[in-house]
Scaffold this active site. Structure first.
Site, PDB file in Angstrom:
ATOM      1  N   ALA A  45       0.824  -1.212   0.000  1.00  0.00           N
ATOM      2  CA  ALA A  45       0.000   0.000   0.000  1.00  0.00           C
ATOM      3  C   ALA A  45       0.857   1.260   0.000  1.00  0.00           C
ATOM      4  CB  ALA A  45      -0.923   0.020   1.220  1.00  0.00           C
TER       5      ALA A  45
ATOM      6  N   ALA B  49      10.062   2.470  -1.356  1.00  0.00           N
ATOM      7  CA  ALA B  49       9.981   3.313  -2.558  1.00  0.00           C
ATOM      8  C   ALA B  49      11.079   4.371  -2.551  1.00  0.00           C
ATOM      9  CB  ALA B  49       8.601   3.966  -2.648  1.00  0.00           C
TER      10      ALA B  49
ATOM     11  N   GLY C 137       6.415   1.218   5.741  1.00  0.00           N
ATOM     12  CA  GLY C 137       7.341   0.295   5.083  1.00  0.00           C
ATOM     13  C   GLY C 137       7.408   0.517   3.584  1.00  0.00           C
ATOM     14  N   CYS C 138       6.262   0.712   2.965  1.00  0.00           N
ATOM     15  CA  CYS C 138       6.222   0.908   1.512  1.00  0.00           C
ATOM     16  C   CYS C 138       6.874   2.233   1.120  1.00  0.00           C
ATOM     17  CB  CYS C 138       4.787   0.830   1.004  1.00  0.00           C
ATOM     18  SG  CYS C 138       4.068  -0.820   1.264  1.00  0.00           S
ATOM     19  N   THR C 139       6.727   3.245   1.962  1.00  0.00           N
ATOM     20  CA  THR C 139       7.378   4.527   1.701  1.00  0.00           C
ATOM     21  C   THR C 139       8.885   4.362   1.787  1.00  0.00           C
ATOM     22  OG1 THR C 139       5.475   5.768   2.503  1.00  0.00           O
ATOM     23  CG2 THR C 139       7.603   6.917   2.492  1.00  0.00           C
TER      24      THR C 139
END
Length: 157
Positions: free
Chosen positions: A43, A53, A48-50
């Site tokens: 998401a 990325a 974590g995804c930030t």
């Protein structure tokens, strides 16, 4: 539910054509002749995804110099991806797969363990597709933090 089939080195990369953050269609075939890092994440705009990325963003110049392009794929809608891209200054395509067809074809959606429970969801995964569309690297259940550095070490980038 049966386990999601997983891709292995040497497999043909499953084709995809998905909208990016601006609604433009991006396809696997757009990258023929170049190596491509395809990473799947749960998401946009989550911690974590930030981190993951931003690690790709910060390594993009070196990856590009080594002949590698990068795309990130999540179930998020293009509008959310655009906000994520703009907020974090991401300079590679983020693709939207809300029906999880591509995630499933790549083995990146299915049963996973989360906080000790078995749930259905996105399995954080990273692949390298070679110039001819074959899987060169297939990594499932990767960690959000430190993963890009490990991938760069593995690829000697």
């Amino acid at each position: 539910m049966p386990p999601t089939p997983r891709l292995a080195v040497g497999d043909e990369a499953p084709a995809f054509s998905l909208p990016d953050a601006d609604g433009n269609t991006v396809s696997l075939g757009d990258f023929t002749g170049r190596k491509l890092v395809v990473y799947f994440y749960p998401a946009a705009s989550t911690p974590g995804c930030t981190k993951q990325a931003c690690d790709f963003r910060d390594s993009l110049a070196e990856l590009n110099e080594a002949g590698l392009d990068v795309v990130g794929i999540s179930p998020d809608k293009p509008e959310k991806l655009a906000k994520f891209r703009d907020a974090e200054g991401l300079t590679f395509p983020l693709l939207s797969d809300p029906d999880r067809t591509v995630l499933t074809a790549w083995g990146a959606f299915g049963e996973k363990s989360m906080y000790g429970k078995t749930v259905q969801g996105v399995i954080r995964s990273t692949f390298v597709v070679d110039e001819k569309g074959k899987i060169e690297v297939a990594q499932y259940n990767v960690k959000a933090t430190g993963h890009v550095a490990k991938l760069r070490r593995d690829l000697a980038v």
